[in-house]
Design an enzyme around this catalytic site. Structure first.
Site, mmCIF file in Angstrom:
data_model
loop_
_atom_site.group_PDB
_atom_site.id
_atom_site.type_symbol
_atom_site.label_atom_id
_atom_site.label_comp_id
_atom_site.label_asym_id
_atom_site.label_seq_id
_atom_site.Cartn_x
_atom_site.Cartn_y
_atom_site.Cartn_z
ATOM 1 N N ALA A 125 0.873 -1.184 0.000
ATOM 2 C CA ALA A 125 0.000 0.000 0.000
ATOM 3 C C ALA A 125 0.903 1.225 0.000
ATOM 4 C CB ALA A 125 -0.923 -0.014 1.219
ATOM 5 N N ALA A 126 1.343 1.644 -1.186
ATOM 6 C CA ALA A 126 2.542 2.475 -1.303
ATOM 7 C C ALA A 126 2.313 3.978 -1.289
ATOM 8 C CB ALA A 126 3.309 2.096 -2.572
ATOM 9 N N ALA A 127 1.183 4.477 -1.787
ATOM 10 C CA ALA A 127 0.992 5.927 -1.907
ATOM 11 C C ALA A 127 0.945 6.574 -0.519
ATOM 12 C CB ALA A 127 -0.282 6.227 -2.678
ATOM 13 N N PRO A 128 1.435 7.809 -0.412
ATOM 14 C CA PRO A 128 1.941 8.676 -1.481
ATOM 15 C C PRO A 128 3.396 8.437 -1.873
ATOM 16 C CG PRO A 128 1.954 9.869 0.580
ATOM 17 C CD PRO A 128 1.332 8.520 0.885
ATOM 18 N N GLY A 129 4.083 7.505 -1.189
ATOM 19 C CA GLY A 129 5.426 7.157 -1.618
ATOM 20 C C GLY A 129 6.523 7.343 -0.597
ATOM 21 N N LYS A 131 7.386 5.623 2.058
ATOM 22 C CA LYS A 131 8.109 4.392 2.400
ATOM 23 C C LYS A 131 8.753 3.764 1.169
ATOM 24 C CE LYS A 131 4.885 3.781 6.202
ATOM 25 N NZ LYS A 131 4.045 4.939 5.771
ATOM 26 N N ASP A 176 -6.018 -4.447 -5.750
ATOM 27 C CA ASP A 176 -6.357 -4.780 -4.378
ATOM 28 C C ASP A 176 -5.226 -5.675 -3.868
ATOM 29 O OD1 ASP A 176 -7.360 -6.190 -2.094
ATOM 30 O OD2 ASP A 176 -9.402 -5.706 -2.711
ATOM 31 N N CYS A 247 -1.016 3.023 11.367
ATOM 32 C CA CYS A 247 -0.968 4.272 12.139
ATOM 33 C C CYS A 247 -2.173 4.323 13.075
ATOM 34 C CB CYS A 247 -0.926 5.492 11.220
ATOM 35 S SG CYS A 247 -2.310 5.622 10.071
#
EC number: 2.1.1.178
Length: 479
Positions: A125-129, A131, A176, A247
């Protein structure tokens, strides 16, 4: 620091009282949540060293406090925030740093702890980037990263941040996250699952984050998280590392998800304790070895991080039923690749064996070699970096390739003044006092590549992408 009013549902406060260790003060928790979040940045070591960054920014009067779990991370205080947003500074525009919350640097620190050096990594689950770019820096742009984002609207932002930071080893997908276990079983050395969650830890940034909170929604989210971690675990190779993070603060979305995975695969899941991740990590350590970070412990967002190892293979899932479709690219033949490499080098663009040339019609692309094993298994939104478009007179080099590949020491590099660099970022042509000799000019500022220009007489024709053009006040007010 000023207070702000956070909305707390009564049921949430009850839940937190039960979840919080006896060593922590509930009053301290409430007080920490009411304080606005400290701003923090991470130096992009693909572009500069921490020492050089500190030297470069020293004249600005920024107060930079090191973040214990990230050598290149700093909490930042600056007097000029109202006058000049951090995102409008020259150092941010050229990718020298990323604005990233301190606690969100923890998962990547855990992923690479104890000398772990994965070659193929997935960020589910990468966005916004934040990590993904941190992972790329830790990998020094080597190997390959599959950065996935389920939200279509956020894929564009993810790509923009990857491009700004000069990253070349990433492939983007839009799925997904629950499909990967079946689609790419045991393909990754390491996986980061920063799972969608109820966001209980972000109230310092968003005082209304809990307006729609309920215990029932926690349960629904946890069910999705179990499916995501199961899929990620299937996609992980035996011996590989999985970091699970959120989080949020409740146990149901955190410890319980990891314990469920261990109960499901008791012989294949090993918890790797994080008590030695950084000095003081034991203050947030759970009995399982996870880090459950309440906001008062380190004066940051609430966060949770667990590190797991897959000790053996598990039964493979049924193959997915979707069709990937034909892959529209083909590898460039060696002889032609040599000619392209030579032409690119003439304008300062160079790459190593981690990247390979591919072609689609008149487009030339560089793909990370480590991602080639996934071709035909998943459909990519974007893969590697677009190097150039071919035309009758040669090549039209692309901005993202310049940012990722250019050497500022190239013979055709031309350093702009601060005023000229501002004009460049505003999308305007530049009229330097002494025009360069070359026709194709690598434009730099602060010794960082910021674009490629055509010299037309005494004018440098701007090629900065329209979607990146900036308005408003920029960085000549930094100092």
């Amino acid at each position: 620091m000023a207070q702000h009013t956070v909305y707390f549902p009564d049921a949430f406060l009850t839940q937190m009282r039960e979840a919080m260790p006896s060593t922590l003060s509930f009053d301290d928790f409430l007080a920490a949540c009411q304080r606005p979040l400290r701003r923090s940045i991470r130096v992009n070591t693909l572009k500069t060293s921490v020492a050089d960054f500190l030297q470069l920014t020293a004249p600005y009067g920024w107060t930079l406090t090191p973040i214990p779990w990230c050598e290149e991370g700093f909490w930042i205080e600056r007097d000029s925030e109202d006058a000049l947003p951090l995102g409008s500074t020259a150092e941010h525009l050229s990718g020298l740093f990323y604005i990233q919350e301190a606690s969100s640097m923890l998962p990547v620190a855990a992923l690479f702890a104890d000398g772990n050096a994965p070659q193929r990594v997935m960020d589910v689950a990468a966005a916004p980037g934040s990590k993904t770019t941190q992972i790329a820096a830790r990998m020094n742009n080597e190997g390959a990263i599959l950065a996935n984002e389920f939200s279509a609207s956020r894929v564009k932002v993810l790509h923009a941040n990857i491009s700004r930071c000069g990253i070349s080893n990433v492939a983007l997908t839009h799925f997904d996250g629950r499909v990967f276990g079946a689609a790419v079983p045991e393909m990754f050395d390491a996986i980061l699952l920063d799972a969608p969650c109820s966001g209980e830890g972000v109230v310092r940034k968003d005082p209304d984050a809990l307006k729609n909170w309920s215990p029932e929604s926690n349960q629904e989210i946890a069910a999705t998280q179990r499916e995501l971690i199961d899929s990620a675990f299937h996609a992980l190779r035996p011996g590989g590392t999985l970091v699970y993070s959120t989080c949020t603060l409740n146990r149901e979305e955190n410890e319980a998800v990891c314990l469920w995975l261990k109960e499901t695969y008791p012989d294949a899941v090993e918890f790797l304790p994080l008590g030695d991740l950084f000095p003081g990590a034991n203050k947030a350590l759970t009995e399982e070895g996870f880090l459950h970070v309440f906001p008062q412990i380190y004066d940051c967002e609430g966060f949770f991080v667990a590190r797991l190892r897959k000790t053996q293979a598990i039964p493979v899932l049924p193959a997915p039923k979707y069709k990937v479709g034909n892959f529209p690219f083909s590898p460039v033949k060696d002889r032609e690749a040599g000619q392209i490499r030579q032409a690119a080098a003439s304008v300062g663009l160079n790459w190593d064996e981690n990247l390979r040339l591919w072609q689609r019609d008149k487009e030339l692309w560089l793909f990370p070699v480590g991602i080639e094993a996934l071709i035909g298994k998943v459909r990519f939104s974007r893969l590697g970096i677009k190097l150039a478009e071919t035309h009758n007179k040669g090549y039209r080099w692309q901005h993202e390739a310049v940012i990722a590949l250019a050497s500022p020491d190239n013979v055709n590099a031309f350093e702009l003044t601060p005023q000229e660099a501002e004009e460049w970022y505003r999308g305007r042509d530049v009229y330097p006092q002494a025009a360069p000799v070359a026709d194709d000019v690598l434009v730099t500022f602060q010794h960082q590549p910021i674009g490629l220009a055509k010299r037309i007489g005494s004018r440098l024709k701007n090629s900065y992408p329209r979607e990146l053009v900036r308005d408003g006040k920029l960085f000549t007010g930094n100092a």
